[in-house]
Design a protein around this motif. Structure first.
Motif, PDB file in Angstrom:
ATOM      1  N   LYS A  28       0.832  -1.209   0.000  1.00  0.00           N
ATOM      2  CA  LYS A  28       0.000   0.000   0.000  1.00  0.00           C
ATOM      3  C   LYS A  28       0.867   1.260   0.000  1.00  0.00           C
ATOM      4  O   LYS A  28       0.538   2.243  -0.666  1.00  0.00           O
ATOM      5  CB  LYS A  28      -0.950   0.011   1.196  1.00  0.00           C
ATOM      6  CG  LYS A  28      -2.011  -1.067   1.150  1.00  0.00           C
ATOM      7  CD  LYS A  28      -2.953  -0.826  -0.007  1.00  0.00           C
ATOM      8  CE  LYS A  28      -4.092  -1.816  -0.005  1.00  0.00           C
ATOM      9  NZ  LYS A  28      -5.017  -1.613  -1.118  1.00  0.00           N
ATOM     10  N   LEU A  29       1.953   1.255   0.752  1.00  0.00           N
ATOM     11  CA  LEU A  29       2.850   2.405   0.751  1.00  0.00           C
ATOM     12  C   LEU A  29       3.460   2.615  -0.626  1.00  0.00           C
ATOM     13  O   LEU A  29       3.540   3.744  -1.116  1.00  0.00           O
ATOM     14  CB  LEU A  29       3.945   2.237   1.805  1.00  0.00           C
ATOM     15  CG  LEU A  29       3.514   2.443   3.251  1.00  0.00           C
ATOM     16  CD1 LEU A  29       4.590   1.946   4.212  1.00  0.00           C
ATOM     17  CD2 LEU A  29       3.185   3.899   3.520  1.00  0.00           C
ATOM     18  N   ALA A  31       2.161   1.748  -3.456  1.00  0.00           N
ATOM     19  CA  ALA A  31       1.087   2.251  -4.323  1.00  0.00           C
ATOM     20  C   ALA A  31       0.804   3.733  -4.080  1.00  0.00           C
ATOM     21  O   ALA A  31       0.311   4.424  -4.967  1.00  0.00           O
ATOM     22  CB  ALA A  31      -0.179   1.432  -4.116  1.00  0.00           C
ATOM     23  N   SER A  32       1.134   4.210  -2.878  1.00  0.00           N
ATOM     24  CA  SER A  32       0.910   5.630  -2.576  1.00  0.00           C
ATOM     25  C   SER A  32       2.191   6.450  -2.746  1.00  0.00           C
ATOM     26  O   SER A  32       2.346   7.506  -2.142  1.00  0.00           O
ATOM     27  CB  SER A  32       0.335   5.805  -1.166  1.00  0.00           C
ATOM     28  OG  SER A  32       1.305   5.473  -0.196  1.00  0.00           O
ATOM     29  N   SER A  33       3.114   5.951  -3.550  1.00  0.00           N
ATOM     30  CA  SER A  33       4.341   6.658  -3.948  1.00  0.00           C
ATOM     31  C   SER A  33       5.410   6.737  -2.859  1.00  0.00           C
ATOM     32  O   SER A  33       6.293   7.589  -2.923  1.00  0.00           O
ATOM     33  CB  SER A  33       4.021   8.066  -4.462  1.00  0.00           C
ATOM     34  OG  SER A  33       3.172   7.975  -5.579  1.00  0.00           O
ATOM     35  N   SER A 107       0.689   9.178   5.549  1.00  0.00           N
ATOM     36  CA  SER A 107       0.486   8.135   4.533  1.00  0.00           C
ATOM     37  C   SER A 107      -0.091   6.870   5.150  1.00  0.00           C
ATOM     38  O   SER A 107      -1.044   6.282   4.623  1.00  0.00           O
ATOM     39  CB  SER A 107       1.801   7.801   3.818  1.00  0.00           C
ATOM     40  OG  SER A 107       2.255   8.891   3.074  1.00  0.00           O
ATOM     41  N   GLU A 110      -3.753   7.410   6.231  1.00  0.00           N
ATOM     42  CA  GLU A 110      -4.638   7.427   5.063  1.00  0.00           C
ATOM     43  C   GLU A 110      -4.891   6.016   4.547  1.00  0.00           C
ATOM     44  O   GLU A 110      -6.025   5.670   4.192  1.00  0.00           O
ATOM     45  CB  GLU A 110      -4.048   8.302   3.954  1.00  0.00           C
ATOM     46  CG  GLU A 110      -4.127   9.774   4.242  1.00  0.00           C
ATOM     47  CD  GLU A 110      -3.428  10.637   3.198  1.00  0.00           C
ATOM     48  OE1 GLU A 110      -2.794  10.091   2.256  1.00  0.00           O
ATOM     49  OE2 GLU A 110      -3.501  11.871   3.338  1.00  0.00           O
ATOM     50  N   ILE A 111      -3.863   5.203   4.504  1.00  0.00           N
ATOM     51  CA  ILE A 111      -4.015   3.812   4.056  1.00  0.00           C
ATOM     52  C   ILE A 111      -4.966   3.063   4.977  1.00  0.00           C
ATOM     53  O   ILE A 111      -5.889   2.379   4.518  1.00  0.00           O
ATOM     54  CB  ILE A 111      -2.638   3.115   4.000  1.00  0.00           C
ATOM     55  CG1 ILE A 111      -1.819   3.671   2.838  1.00  0.00           C
ATOM     56  CG2 ILE A 111      -2.785   1.598   3.895  1.00  0.00           C
ATOM     57  CD1 ILE A 111      -0.346   3.302   2.874  1.00  0.00           C
ATOM     58  N   SER A 114      -8.669   4.344   4.814  1.00  0.00           N
ATOM     59  CA  SER A 114      -9.354   4.152   3.537  1.00  0.00           C
ATOM     60  C   SER A 114      -9.835   2.715   3.330  1.00  0.00           C
ATOM     61  O   SER A 114     -10.540   2.438   2.364  1.00  0.00           O
ATOM     62  CB  SER A 114      -8.452   4.563   2.378  1.00  0.00           C
ATOM     63  OG  SER A 114      -7.368   3.657   2.248  1.00  0.00           O
TER      64      SER A 114
END
Length: 127
Positions: A28-29, A31-33, A107, A110-111, A114
């Motif tokens: 997930k990290l 994927a979130s750049s 980050s 948020e992961i 969500s």
């Protein structure tokens, strides 16, 4: 959501899990750049996702929280963020360390927020 893998605790202390949570968090990290260049790492307390090693170590820890009856597999997962600056960085680069730590914390929050499968999320400030 985060199954315990067979033999997982052979790399940690007994009843310390979190490998699937750490792998999920790493994915997930990414994927979130957030650049993750290592596999998850076993520690005695659980598993960690190494975000960076230089100029200081910055990582996300993933593990289980044991209740009063520690003999049963817990269903509470713990995610925490840590920065490990050296002595000089603590003295002179506090702003850089805090900025990196805060950015990663946002980050991770948020992961977690969500994902509808994650319930009873409690976010606590670092001590």
């Amino acid at each position: 959501m985060f199954p315990i893998e067979r033999g997982e605790e052979s790399e940690t202390n007994p009843e310390c899990y979190g490998k699937s949570l750490a792998a999920w968090m790493s994915q997930k990290l990414t994927a979130s750049s957030v650049s993750i260049n290592e596999e998850v790492i076993a520690e005695d307390w659980g598993w960690l996702v190494m975000v960076q090693r230089k100029p200081f170590r910055l990582w996300v820890g993933c593990g289980t929280q044991k209740g009063d009856d520690y003999r049963h597999i817990p269903n509470n997962w713990v995610v925490f963020i840590a920065a490990e600056p050296n002595f000089l960085q603590k003295l002179f680069n506090q702003k850089d360390v805090h900025c990196s730590l805060n950015k990663l914390t946002v980050s991770v929050e948020e992961i977690l927020k969500s994902n509808s499968e994650i319930i009873d999320l409690r976010v606590e400030p670092a001590p």
